[in-house]
Design an enzyme around this catalytic site. Sequence first.
Site, PDB file in Angstrom:
ATOM      1  N   GLY A  13       0.803  -1.219   0.000  1.00  0.00           N
ATOM      2  CA  GLY A  13       0.000   0.000   0.000  1.00  0.00           C
ATOM      3  C   GLY A  13       0.834   1.265   0.000  1.00  0.00           C
ATOM      4  CE  LYS A  14       6.834  -0.337  -2.134  1.00  0.00           C
ATOM      5  NZ  LYS A  14       5.958  -1.464  -2.469  1.00  0.00           N
ATOM      6  CG  HIS A  49       0.995   2.485 -10.827  1.00  0.00           C
ATOM      7  ND1 HIS A  49       0.826   2.868  -9.517  1.00  0.00           N
ATOM      8  CD2 HIS A  49       1.539   1.245 -10.774  1.00  0.00           C
ATOM      9  CE1 HIS A  49       1.249   1.908  -8.712  1.00  0.00           C
ATOM     10  NE2 HIS A  49       1.692   0.919  -9.453  1.00  0.00           N
TER      11      HIS A  49
END
Length: 169
Positions: A13-14, A49
């Site tokens: 989850g970074k 992303h």
Amino acid sequence: MNSLLILGGARSGKSSYGQARIESMAGDLTYIATAQAFDAEMAERIAHHQADRGPRWHTLEAPLDLPEAVAAAQHGAVLVDCLTLWVSNLILAERDCDAAGEALCAAVADCRVPIALIANEVGLGIVPDNALARRFRDAAGWLNQRLAKTVDEVVFVAAGLPLFLKSEA
């Protein structure tokens, strides 16, 4: 927040945490990408992303010349994702990881806008069984340590939850 290093494992989850922190800033946002699409699966990850980021984002691709990209991104707020891929790119290109890491630390220290950098913590597992993997693990670990000393804040993310390791003074 002036400068932030976000560490975590794969799928911790970074990246989501870093994106949320930077998106909380006003103004333009710069995403500095270090990934390279060498295969279809990686191309799909990159596209995912990109789709997740909104129209406020401007993307710079810096698979090797990351310190120069950080120096060039001097407006709004900056998110660098990810340092671990950058180290891998440097090793494969036979670049000096120590010199590149020092240049990145200097660029981050000189950065006049909020910046968050994302990296995997690769030193929590077993010692790799081959020299290339050990070299990568060592280079990534040394870079994380150098940046942790340079930045104002360090957060470790596990299971989507932040653990604050270093707070702004």
